[in-house]
Design a protein around this motif. Structure first.
Motif, PDB file in Angstrom:
ATOM      1  N   LYS A  77       0.845  -1.207   0.000  1.00 57.50           N
ATOM      2  CA  LYS A  77       0.000   0.000   0.000  1.00 57.50           C
ATOM      3  C   LYS A  77       0.876   1.252   0.000  1.00 57.50           C
ATOM      4  CE  LYS A  77      -3.370  -0.387   3.035  1.00 57.50           C
ATOM      5  NZ  LYS A  77      -4.810  -0.633   3.234  1.00 57.50           N
ATOM      6  N   ARG A  78       1.988   1.171   0.768  1.00 57.40           N
ATOM      7  CA  ARG A  78       2.908   2.325   0.797  1.00 57.40           C
ATOM      8  C   ARG A  78       3.602   2.481  -0.552  1.00 57.40           C
ATOM      9  NH1 ARG A  78       3.741   0.542   6.181  1.00 57.40           N
ATOM     10  NH2 ARG A  78       5.625  -0.601   5.650  1.00 57.40           N
ATOM     11  N   PHE A  83       4.121   5.507  -5.555  1.00 61.64           N
ATOM     12  CA  PHE A  83       4.079   5.575  -7.021  1.00 61.64           C
ATOM     13  C   PHE A  83       3.345   6.856  -7.461  1.00 61.64           C
ATOM     14  CE2 PHE A  83       1.282   4.293 -10.681  1.00 61.64           C
ATOM     15  CZ  PHE A  83       2.257   4.203 -11.665  1.00 61.64           C
ATOM     16  N   TYR A  84       2.240   7.172  -6.772  1.00 63.45           N
ATOM     17  CA  TYR A  84       1.508   8.404  -7.125  1.00 63.45           C
ATOM     18  C   TYR A  84       2.350   9.637  -6.812  1.00 63.45           C
ATOM     19  CZ  TYR A  84      -2.765   5.784  -8.032  1.00 63.45           C
ATOM     20  OH  TYR A  84      -3.690   4.929  -8.569  1.00 63.45           O
ATOM     21  N   GLN A  85       3.122   9.519  -5.724  1.00 60.30           N
ATOM     22  CA  GLN A  85       3.949  10.680  -5.370  1.00 60.30           C
ATOM     23  C   GLN A  85       5.070  10.845  -6.413  1.00 60.30           C
ATOM     24  OE1 GLN A  85       5.449  10.888  -1.376  1.00 60.30           O
ATOM     25  NE2 GLN A  85       6.187  12.964  -1.709  1.00 60.30           N
ATOM     26  N   ALA A  86       5.716   9.718  -6.781  1.00 59.80           N
ATOM     27  CA  ALA A  86       6.829   9.801  -7.727  1.00 59.80           C
ATOM     28  C   ALA A  86       6.329  10.243  -9.103  1.00 59.80           C
ATOM     29  CB  ALA A  86       7.518   8.437  -7.824  1.00 59.80           C
ATOM     30  N   ARG A  87       5.207   9.711  -9.541  1.00 57.07           N
ATOM     31  CA  ARG A  87       4.776   9.981 -10.913  1.00 57.07           C
ATOM     32  C   ARG A  87       3.953  11.256 -11.051  1.00 57.07           C
ATOM     33  NH1 ARG A  87       3.608   5.451 -15.506  1.00 57.07           N
ATOM     34  NH2 ARG A  87       5.745   4.946 -15.083  1.00 57.07           N
ATOM     35  N   TYR A  88       3.161  11.562 -10.041  1.00 61.57           N
ATOM     36  CA  TYR A  88       2.244  12.707 -10.182  1.00 61.57           C
ATOM     37  C   TYR A  88       2.429  13.764  -9.101  1.00 61.57           C
ATOM     38  CZ  TYR A  88       0.047   9.279 -13.198  1.00 61.57           C
ATOM     39  OH  TYR A  88      -0.183   8.346 -14.175  1.00 61.57           O
ATOM     40  N   GLY A  89       3.422  13.549  -8.227  1.00 58.36           N
ATOM     41  CA  GLY A  89       3.667  14.526  -7.174  1.00 58.36           C
ATOM     42  C   GLY A  89       2.533  14.605  -6.162  1.00 58.36           C
ATOM     43  N   SER A  94      -1.440   6.112   2.866  1.00 53.14           N
ATOM     44  CA  SER A  94      -1.537   4.825   2.161  1.00 53.14           C
ATOM     45  C   SER A  94      -2.689   3.970   2.679  1.00 53.14           C
ATOM     46  CB  SER A  94      -0.213   4.064   2.257  1.00 53.14           C
ATOM     47  OG  SER A  94       0.037   3.714   3.590  1.00 53.14           O
ATOM     48  N   ASN A  95      -3.343   4.372   3.771  1.00 56.65           N
ATOM     49  CA  ASN A  95      -4.497   3.556   4.184  1.00 56.65           C
ATOM     50  C   ASN A  95      -5.701   3.763   3.260  1.00 56.65           C
ATOM     51  OD1 ASN A  95      -5.777   5.905   5.107  1.00 56.65           O
ATOM     52  ND2 ASN A  95      -6.514   4.914   6.976  1.00 56.65           N
ATOM     53  N   ARG A  96      -5.603   4.766   2.375  1.00 59.69           N
ATOM     54  CA  ARG A  96      -6.673   4.932   1.371  1.00 59.69           C
ATOM     55  C   ARG A  96      -6.498   3.980   0.180  1.00 59.69           C
ATOM     56  NH1 ARG A  96      -6.612  10.716  -0.572  1.00 59.69           N
ATOM     57  NH2 ARG A  96      -8.186   9.861  -1.977  1.00 59.69           N
ATOM     58  N   VAL A  97      -5.366   3.281   0.159  1.00 57.96           N
ATOM     59  CA  VAL A  97      -5.132   2.311  -0.927  1.00 57.96           C
ATOM     60  C   VAL A  97      -5.697   0.960  -0.496  1.00 57.96           C
ATOM     61  CG1 VAL A  97      -3.369   1.072  -2.256  1.00 57.96           C
ATOM     62  CG2 VAL A  97      -2.990   3.477  -1.610  1.00 57.96           C
ATOM     63  N   ILE A  98      -6.529   0.376  -1.348  1.00 58.03           N
ATOM     64  CA  ILE A  98      -7.100  -0.940  -1.056  1.00 58.03           C
ATOM     65  C   ILE A  98      -6.592  -1.901  -2.133  1.00 58.03           C
ATOM     66  CG2 ILE A  98      -9.257  -2.233  -0.675  1.00 58.03           C
ATOM     67  CD1 ILE A  98      -9.193   0.254   1.107  1.00 58.03           C
ATOM     68  N   VAL A  99      -5.875  -2.921  -1.733  1.00 57.47           N
ATOM     69  CA  VAL A  99      -5.374  -3.913  -2.695  1.00 57.47           C
ATOM     70  C   VAL A  99      -6.466  -4.963  -2.893  1.00 57.47           C
ATOM     71  CG1 VAL A  99      -3.555  -5.599  -3.172  1.00 57.47           C
ATOM     72  CG2 VAL A  99      -3.011  -3.487  -1.938  1.00 57.47           C
ATOM     73  N   THR A 100      -6.659  -5.351  -4.161  1.00 53.63           N
ATOM     74  CA  THR A 100      -7.824  -6.199  -4.475  1.00 53.63           C
ATOM     75  C   THR A 100      -7.445  -7.332  -5.443  1.00 53.63           C
ATOM     76  OG1 THR A 100      -8.326  -4.661  -6.285  1.00 53.63           O
ATOM     77  CG2 THR A 100      -9.492  -4.311  -4.200  1.00 53.63           C
ATOM     78  N   GLU A 217       2.248  12.190 -20.727  1.00 57.90           N
ATOM     79  CA  GLU A 217       2.269  11.272 -19.587  1.00 57.90           C
ATOM     80  C   GLU A 217       0.889  11.184 -18.901  1.00 57.90           C
ATOM     81  OE1 GLU A 217       3.028   8.949 -16.382  1.00 57.90           O
ATOM     82  OE2 GLU A 217       4.133   9.085 -18.242  1.00 57.90           O
ATOM     83  N   GLY A 218       0.125  12.284 -19.010  1.00 56.75           N
ATOM     84  CA  GLY A 218      -1.222  12.241 -18.443  1.00 56.75           C
ATOM     85  C   GLY A 218      -1.270  12.672 -16.988  1.00 56.75           C
ATOM     86  N   TYR A 219      -2.352  12.333 -16.338  1.00 49.53           N
ATOM     87  CA  TYR A 219      -2.608  12.771 -14.974  1.00 49.53           C
ATOM     88  C   TYR A 219      -3.413  11.677 -14.308  1.00 49.53           C
ATOM     89  CZ  TYR A 219      -7.306  13.404 -16.650  1.00 49.53           C
ATOM     90  OH  TYR A 219      -8.543  13.140 -17.177  1.00 49.53           O
ATOM     91  N   THR A 220      -3.648  11.820 -13.030  1.00 51.02           N
ATOM     92  CA  THR A 220      -4.561  10.886 -12.370  1.00 51.02           C
ATOM     93  C   THR A 220      -5.754  11.681 -11.843  1.00 51.02           C
ATOM     94  OG1 THR A 220      -4.914   9.492 -10.439  1.00 51.02           O
ATOM     95  CG2 THR A 220      -3.076  11.037 -10.302  1.00 51.02           C
ATOM     96  N   ALA A 221      -6.903  11.024 -11.795  1.00 52.32           N
ATOM     97  CA  ALA A 221      -8.104  11.693 -11.286  1.00 52.32           C
ATOM     98  C   ALA A 221      -7.912  12.134  -9.833  1.00 52.32           C
ATOM     99  CB  ALA A 221      -9.303  10.760 -11.396  1.00 52.32           C
ATOM    100  N   LEU A 222      -6.986  11.496  -9.130  1.00 57.30           N
ATOM    101  CA  LEU A 222      -6.753  11.864  -7.727  1.00 57.30           C
ATOM    102  C   LEU A 222      -6.192  13.279  -7.614  1.00 57.30           C
ATOM    103  CD1 LEU A 222      -5.195   8.495  -6.579  1.00 57.30           C
ATOM    104  CD2 LEU A 222      -7.397   9.438  -5.842  1.00 57.30           C
ATOM    105  N   ASP A 223      -5.682  13.770  -8.732  1.00 57.74           N
ATOM    106  CA  ASP A 223      -5.204  15.139  -8.825  1.00 57.74           C
ATOM    107  C   ASP A 223      -6.354  16.134  -8.731  1.00 57.74           C
ATOM    108  OD1 ASP A 223      -2.797  16.240  -9.127  1.00 57.74           O
ATOM    109  OD2 ASP A 223      -2.624  15.906 -11.298  1.00 57.74           O
ATOM    110  N   ILE A 224      -7.530  15.677  -9.126  1.00 62.51           N
ATOM    111  CA  ILE A 224      -8.697  16.567  -9.182  1.00 62.51           C
ATOM    112  C   ILE A 224      -9.376  16.652  -7.824  1.00 62.51           C
ATOM    113  CG2 ILE A 224     -11.045  16.697 -10.165  1.00 62.51           C
ATOM    114  CD1 ILE A 224      -9.796  15.819 -12.818  1.00 62.51           C
ATOM    115  N   ALA A 225      -9.487  15.514  -7.155  1.00 69.33           N
ATOM    116  CA  ALA A 225     -10.185  15.513  -5.861  1.00 69.33           C
ATOM    117  C   ALA A 225      -9.838  14.248  -5.099  1.00 69.33           C
ATOM    118  CB  ALA A 225     -11.694  15.574  -6.093  1.00 69.33           C
ATOM    119  N   ASP A 226     -10.078  14.268  -3.788  1.00 71.60           N
ATOM    120  CA  ASP A 226      -9.816  13.033  -3.045  1.00 71.60           C
ATOM    121  C   ASP A 226     -11.102  12.365  -2.581  1.00 71.60           C
ATOM    122  OD1 ASP A 226     -10.454  14.789  -1.089  1.00 71.60           O
ATOM    123  OD2 ASP A 226      -8.436  14.888  -0.213  1.00 71.60           O
ATOM    124  N   ASP A 227     -12.262  12.896  -3.030  1.00 75.02           N
ATOM    125  CA  ASP A 227     -13.495  12.204  -2.668  1.00 75.02           C
ATOM    126  C   ASP A 227     -14.092  11.478  -3.874  1.00 75.02           C
ATOM    127  OD1 ASP A 227     -14.227  14.475  -3.972  1.00 75.02           O
ATOM    128  OD2 ASP A 227     -15.819  15.059  -2.566  1.00 75.02           O
TER     129      ASP A 227
END
Ligand SMILES: Cc1ncc(COP(=O)(O)O)c(C=O)c1O
Length: 388
Positions: A77-78, A83-89, A94-100, A217-227
């Motif tokens: 999870k960390r 990875f999001y920090q390295a790639r998208y700043g 990491s408790n918001r990450v759920i492995v599935t 390279e693009g972006y992640t939706a997490l850049d827009i909001a965290d909800d």
């Protein structure tokens, strides 16, 4: 007693994933000694990168073969958050990450915590076929909205606002999309997020083809909001389809509910796959994956003009994933029969539009460039013979 009485009523709504049946027929032909060019399969032809395989072996040797926490191995999870920090700043807990178990597991969990019986979920048609079934499984109603080249085969904020009803609970988008390979740009996604939020709904963004983008390279939706809910996977970019491991990043307030549901449905995701995935973000692995990305881009750049030359129309240049969603109406009025005959007569497997929804499926065929360029050339030669 008939089958209808033997299964729950919802099974009447769950459709087959036709490409799996086509794949089975292709494999049966191969078992008879026929050569088949596979342009139907939605998985990379590349093997899992060696550092990940090594980490998997090590996990077995070290006895990591037991249940893990339902939301995932904390180190993994960390790594994912890193990875999001390295790639998208982007920095988040990491408790918001759920492995599935694959992103398929994530999709079940997210629908499980969001959808009440009778709730509707808006999604694009054409789209990933299983999404509607995850909604049905929870007693919800998938609303497939026909999209076309005018919006890059994506939902738009305006269309979502028009389609919204008192029962609408969530909206699902995918960027890059399967089957069209098209992206939602940041402003479009921002506008969609705002429309959904204003109406009290939830936005689910499938980013499982992230990394397989051939321009920016693009972006992640997490850049827009965290909800919002972001779905991702080790299957595609990381070349780990059979390990069955994915993840999602969820709003903090949903972590507890998702943990509870994951404990019950899955207990945990594969321990071996999770330990192996710890090597997925290493510089050695990323270097391999980036080479593959270059290879995928070359394949797209070969296949797109070659198909157009044969009369398949591709209205919007796909910028990601590994699919070309073509309009075959100049060549046939029945893409399903076309694909079956193409497979039987020339040994070329491609996916007919009916797998992706009800929006003119008979006029569309998806070609996947998940096979090497020489085979794609051979596939085009066979297609040419078939059309003659
Ligand atoms: C858009 C999309 N979402 C989700 C999935 C599920 O993939 P997995 O469960 O392997 O992560 C797929 C697989 O093809 C897909 O195309």
């Amino acid at each position: 007693m008939s089958d209808t009485f033997d299964t729950a009523r919802r099974m009447g709504e769950i459709r087959s994933f036709h490409v799996m049946e086509l794949l089975a027929r292709a494999k049966a032909l191969e078992a008879l000694g026929r050569s088949v060019i596979h342009m139907e399969v939605g998985e990379p032809d590349f093997a899992t990168p060696a550092p990940v395989i090594d980490a998997g072996h090590l996990a077995l040797e070290q006895g990591h073969t037991r249940y893990l926490p339902a939301t995932g191995l904390p180190q993994l999870k960390r790594e994912i958050a890193g990875f999001y920090q390295a790639r998208y700043g982007l920095k988040f807990d990491s408790n918001r990450v759920i492995v599935t178990p694959g992103s398929s597991g994530a999709l079940q969990l997210v629908m499980g915590v969001l959808v009440n019986p009778g709730d509707t979920v808006l999604m694009a048609d054409p789209g990933y076929p299983c999404n509607r079934n995850f909604v049905v499984l929870m007693g919800g109603i998938p609303i497939s909205m026909a999209v076309g080249p005018d919006t890059g085969y994506q939902l738009s904020a305006e269309r979502i606002a028009e389609a919204w009803s008192a029962d609408t609970r969530a909206v699902m988008v995918a960027s890059p999309s399967n089957p069209t390979g098209t992206l939602l740009d940041r402003d479009q996604l921002q506008a969609i997020y705002e429309v959904v939020k204003e109406r009290g709904g939830r936005l689910i963004v499938d980013e499982i083809y992230q990394g397989l983008v051939y321009g920016d390279e693009g972006y992640t939706a997490l850049d827009i909001a965290d909800d919002l809910f972001v779905i991702n996977s080790f299957s595609k970019y990381f070349g780990m389809t059979g390990w069955r491991i994915g993840w999602m990043v969820v709003p903090q307030s949903y972590v507890g509910a998702i943990d509870r549901l994951a404990q019950n449905i899955f207990i945990s995701s594969s321990s071996i796959a999770q330990y192996a995935a710890l090597a997925a973000f290493s510089p050695a692995t990323i270097a391999i994956l980036e080479q593959r990305r270059t290879e995928f881009r070359k394949r797209r750049d070969y296949l797109l003009p070659a198909l157009r030359e044969l009369g398949f129309k591709v209205a919007v240049e796909p910028e990601g994933a590994f699919y070309l969603y073509t309009d075959c109406s100049a060549l046939t009025t029945d893409s399903f029969t076309f694909c079956m005959e193409l497979l039987e007569q020339q040994g070329v497997a491609a996916t007919p539009g009916r797998d992706f929804g009800d929006n003119r499926p008979e006029q569309h065929i998806r070609f996947a460039y998940t096979t090497e360029i020489d085979k794609l050339r051979e596939g085009i030669a066979r297609l040419e013979r078939f059309l003659r």
